[in-house]
Design a protein around this motif. Structure first.
Motif, PDB file in Angstrom:
ATOM      1  N   LEU A 321      66.287  20.481  86.076  1.00  0.00           N
ATOM      2  CA  LEU A 321      67.459  20.883  85.292  1.00  0.00           C
ATOM      3  C   LEU A 321      67.223  22.218  84.596  1.00  0.00           C
ATOM      4  O   LEU A 321      68.158  23.022  84.447  1.00  0.00           O
ATOM      5  CB  LEU A 321      67.803  19.798  84.272  1.00  0.00           C
ATOM      6  N   ARG A 322      65.993  22.477  84.187  1.00  0.00           N
ATOM      7  CA  ARG A 322      65.679  23.779  83.577  1.00  0.00           C
ATOM      8  C   ARG A 322      65.823  24.892  84.615  1.00  0.00           C
ATOM      9  O   ARG A 322      66.399  25.952  84.342  1.00  0.00           O
ATOM     10  CB  ARG A 322      64.272  23.773  82.996  1.00  0.00           C
ATOM     11  N   ALA A 323      65.277  24.663  85.803  1.00  0.00           N
ATOM     12  CA  ALA A 323      65.389  25.666  86.856  1.00  0.00           C
ATOM     13  C   ALA A 323      66.839  25.852  87.280  1.00  0.00           C
ATOM     14  O   ALA A 323      67.287  26.981  87.543  1.00  0.00           O
ATOM     15  CB  ALA A 323      64.530  25.251  88.048  1.00  0.00           C
ATOM     16  N   ALA A 324      67.570  24.763  87.356  1.00  0.00           N
ATOM     17  CA  ALA A 324      68.975  24.839  87.754  1.00  0.00           C
ATOM     18  C   ALA A 324      69.796  25.613  86.735  1.00  0.00           C
ATOM     19  O   ALA A 324      70.691  26.397  87.105  1.00  0.00           O
ATOM     20  CB  ALA A 324      69.537  23.429  87.922  1.00  0.00           C
ATOM     21  N   GLU A 325      69.521  25.409  85.453  1.00  0.00           N
ATOM     22  CA  GLU A 325      70.243  26.146  84.409  1.00  0.00           C
ATOM     23  C   GLU A 325      70.039  27.652  84.575  1.00  0.00           C
ATOM     24  O   GLU A 325      70.982  28.443  84.468  1.00  0.00           O
ATOM     25  CB  GLU A 325      69.763  25.696  83.027  1.00  0.00           C
ATOM     26  N   ALA A 326      68.797  28.048  84.858  1.00  0.00           N
ATOM     27  CA  ALA A 326      68.506  29.467  85.065  1.00  0.00           C
ATOM     28  C   ALA A 326      69.218  29.993  86.302  1.00  0.00           C
ATOM     29  O   ALA A 326      69.794  31.093  86.297  1.00  0.00           O
ATOM     30  CB  ALA A 326      67.000  29.676  85.180  1.00  0.00           C
ATOM     31  N   ALA A 327      69.190  29.216  87.383  1.00  0.00           N
ATOM     32  CA  ALA A 327      69.835  29.647  88.618  1.00  0.00           C
ATOM     33  C   ALA A 327      71.349  29.801  88.431  1.00  0.00           C
ATOM     34  O   ALA A 327      71.957  30.773  88.906  1.00  0.00           O
ATOM     35  CB  ALA A 327      69.531  28.641  89.725  1.00  0.00           C
ATOM     36  N   GLU A 328      71.956  28.850  87.749  1.00  0.00           N
ATOM     37  CA  GLU A 328      73.401  28.907  87.526  1.00  0.00           C
ATOM     38  C   GLU A 328      73.779  30.104  86.675  1.00  0.00           C
ATOM     39  O   GLU A 328      74.829  30.727  86.894  1.00  0.00           O
ATOM     40  CB  GLU A 328      73.863  27.610  86.879  1.00  0.00           C
ATOM     41  N   LEU A 329      72.917  30.447  85.722  1.00  0.00           N
ATOM     42  CA  LEU A 329      73.182  31.611  84.884  1.00  0.00           C
ATOM     43  C   LEU A 329      73.169  32.896  85.705  1.00  0.00           C
ATOM     44  O   LEU A 329      73.862  33.867  85.378  1.00  0.00           O
ATOM     45  CB  LEU A 329      72.143  31.679  83.759  1.00  0.00           C
ATOM     46  N   LEU A 330      72.423  32.891  86.799  1.00  0.00           N
ATOM     47  CA  LEU A 330      72.382  34.044  87.690  1.00  0.00           C
ATOM     48  C   LEU A 330      73.450  33.977  88.779  1.00  0.00           C
ATOM     49  O   LEU A 330      73.498  34.836  89.665  1.00  0.00           O
ATOM     50  CB  LEU A 330      70.995  34.142  88.339  1.00  0.00           C
ATOM     51  N   GLY A 331      74.289  32.947  88.738  1.00  0.00           N
ATOM     52  CA  GLY A 331      75.410  32.861  89.658  1.00  0.00           C
ATOM     53  C   GLY A 331      75.161  32.059  90.905  1.00  0.00           C
ATOM     54  O   GLY A 331      75.947  32.133  91.868  1.00  0.00           O
ATOM     55  N   TRP A 332      74.100  31.267  90.930  1.00  0.00           N
ATOM     56  CA  TRP A 332      73.777  30.470  92.113  1.00  0.00           C
ATOM     57  C   TRP A 332      74.163  29.004  91.898  1.00  0.00           C
ATOM     58  O   TRP A 332      74.331  28.548  90.759  1.00  0.00           O
ATOM     59  CB  TRP A 332      72.283  30.558  92.430  1.00  0.00           C
ATOM     60  N   ALA A 333      74.257  28.269  93.004  1.00  0.00           N
ATOM     61  CA  ALA A 333      74.551  26.837  92.971  1.00  0.00           C
ATOM     62  C   ALA A 333      73.326  26.095  93.498  1.00  0.00           C
ATOM     63  O   ALA A 333      73.215  25.848  94.703  1.00  0.00           O
ATOM     64  CB  ALA A 333      75.784  26.517  93.801  1.00  0.00           C
ATOM     65  N   PRO A 334      72.388  25.736  92.647  1.00  0.00           N
ATOM     66  CA  PRO A 334      71.120  25.153  93.103  1.00  0.00           C
ATOM     67  C   PRO A 334      71.257  23.694  93.501  1.00  0.00           C
ATOM     68  O   PRO A 334      72.264  23.040  93.236  1.00  0.00           O
ATOM     69  CB  PRO A 334      70.216  25.289  91.870  1.00  0.00           C
ATOM     70  N   ALA A 335      70.197  23.206  94.165  1.00  0.00           N
ATOM     71  CA  ALA A 335      70.123  21.799  94.554  1.00  0.00           C
ATOM     72  C   ALA A 335      68.705  21.294  94.340  1.00  0.00           C
ATOM     73  O   ALA A 335      67.740  22.065  94.426  1.00  0.00           O
ATOM     74  CB  ALA A 335      70.540  21.616  96.003  1.00  0.00           C
ATOM     75  N   GLU A 336      68.596  20.006  94.062  1.00  0.00           N
ATOM     76  CA  GLU A 336      67.303  19.340  93.910  1.00  0.00           C
ATOM     77  C   GLU A 336      66.984  18.636  95.222  1.00  0.00           C
ATOM     78  O   GLU A 336      67.803  17.873  95.732  1.00  0.00           O
ATOM     79  CB  GLU A 336      67.364  18.329  92.770  1.00  0.00           C
ATOM     80  N   ILE A 337      65.795  18.881  95.773  1.00  0.00           N
ATOM     81  CA  ILE A 337      65.467  18.320  97.077  1.00  0.00           C
ATOM     82  C   ILE A 337      64.056  17.737  97.087  1.00  0.00           C
ATOM     83  O   ILE A 337      63.228  18.025  96.221  1.00  0.00           O
ATOM     84  CB  ILE A 337      65.581  19.371  98.208  1.00  0.00           C
ATOM     85  N   ALA A 338      63.812  16.918  98.112  1.00  0.00           N
ATOM     86  CA  ALA A 338      62.461  16.465  98.449  1.00  0.00           C
ATOM     87  C   ALA A 338      61.980  17.296  99.634  1.00  0.00           C
ATOM     88  O   ALA A 338      62.776  17.770 100.440  1.00  0.00           O
ATOM     89  CB  ALA A 338      62.469  14.984  98.813  1.00  0.00           C
TER      90      ALA A 338
END
Length: 393
Positions: A321-338
């Motif tokens: 969630l921390r990494a996703a917050e940073a990515a979203e702030l840069l305009g990306w749509a992140p995903a959590e994967i295995a």
């Protein structure tokens, strides 16, 4: 952090990453020019020397944890007076390439790709983690957290030494960021919070030599016994869980006119999803020595954990969630994967530290002489690292 400051952080990260990219590429070229395969102590030392100026700019306190026969693990701390937390930034300095490979396969840039041995795994990750913090330092935006860099020298052989450094530093860590090669889906970043474990081992068989003609029945074929053991190993495959046993290479015996008195096979057990599976697998491996088909043969089995499993859990999700917050702030749509591949993230996660992996640049053909890393993604992932660290409060 209020929204205006968050947007300013994102702008600073983008601009800083673009400005620092030429310097990163120049340093990546120098690092890739060095042979630093696991166990190359001189190469390991030379790589560390190239990193020291950047660490000095960061104001880091540097410790070398020497491991004879391997080199040194580099631990570097950027510590404010009263840190509010501790984040581990992990990557590895070793590669899979032996002496002379760097000279035969020199660094080069073609289009948007930087070609070099270890460029994607994991030298660009080392630089992204450093320059992401450096651009914050230059802007006066370093977080009020201790940044502890863990650059180990034996990841490619399972971090049998490096794991001790991870265990030591994990005791008071609040977050771990691992800069192994990036992952994307439809052009959007993916962050890894689950990886599968691996066991490596070997089966040794002792038989009895005899002439393959006139004394055949007096012999006890170690090769035949090894064949039975290999079939047993493959029978352990768990297709439902995706746990796979594989044997290679194998060897044994002398000329074919002699019943083989010895034989040996190496094996791996890959795709282990949970650490609770390890004792079950180990019990199966231990049983092999008790299941001898060729009377008179002796079987010995040895094995070790190459990497534990990085399990999907709430702690790792919080790191995502921390990494996703940073990515979203840069305009990306992140995903959590295995991801099925194993990395040092498994050690940090197993120690109980919330861990997110695959924070480095996008790479192709790693572990081959065609290894290359995407230059735009070095810039983008450096910006991501900066935002992720800058959001720590």
């Amino acid at each position: 952090m209020e929204d205006a400051k968050r947007q300013a952080l994102a702008r600073t990260a983008r601009a800083g990453a673009a400005e620092l990219l030429p310097r990163q590429l120049a340093l990546l070229e120098r690092i890739c020019a060095l042979d630093s395969g696991t166990g190359n102590e001189a190469g390991n030392a030379a790589v560390i020397e190239l990193l020291l100026p950047v660490l000095s700019e960061l104001g880091a306190r540097v410790e070398r944890v020497t491991e004879p026969g391997l080199g040194a693990h580099l631990v570097a701390r950027v510590r404010p007076e009263q840190p509010r937390g501790k984040v581990l930034l992990a990557a590895h300095l070793d590669t899979v390439f032996g002496p002379g490979f760097a000279e035969k396969h020199p660094f080069r840039i073609e289009g948007g790709w930087a070609h070099g041995l270890g460029a994607g795994d994991c030298k660009s990750g080392v630089l992204i983690s450093l320059f992401g913090a450096l651009l914050l330092k230059n802007a006066g935006l370093l977080p009020p957290w201790e940044l502890t860099y863990l650059f180990t020298c034996d990841e490619e052989t399972g971090s049998q030494s490096g794991q001790k450094v991870y265990e030591r530093e994990a005791r008071d860590a609040d977050l771990a960021l691992v800069f192994e090669g990036g992952r994307e889906r439809d052009g959007q970043p993916c962050f890894v919070t689950s990886r599968r474990g691996v066991i490596l081992g070997a089966i040794g068989v002792e038989g009895r030599e005899a002439h393959a003609g006139k004394a055949y029945l007096e012999g006890r074929s170690a090769v035949l016994e090894l064949a039975h053991q290999i079939i047993r190993l493959y029978s352990f495959n768990d297709y439902e869980k995706g746990i796979y046993y594989n044997v290679a290479p194998i060897s044994g015996g002398r000329p074919n006119g002699v019943v083989a008195g010895e034989a040996r096979g190496e094996f791996c057990v890959a795709g282990i999803p949970e650490n609770a599976d390890f004792p079950v697998i180990q019990a199966k491996l231990d049983s092999l020595a008790r299941q001898v088909t060729v009377e008179g043969c002796r079987v010995r089995v040895a094995y070790r954990t190459l990497f534990p499993a990085m399990e999907q859990n709430a702690a790792n999700h919080s790191a995502y969630l921390r990494a996703a917050e940073a990515a979203e702030l840069l305009g990306w749509a992140p995903a959590e994967i295995a991801d099925p591949a194993a990395t040092d993230a498994a050690y940090l996660s197993t120690c109980g530290v919330p861990t997110a992996d695959a924070l480095s640049a996008m790479a192709e053909q790693i572990h081959t002489t065609e290894e290359r890393v995407s230059i735009p993604s070095i810039r983008d992932r450096t910006a991501l690292c900066a935002v992720l660290l800058g959001l720590l409060e």
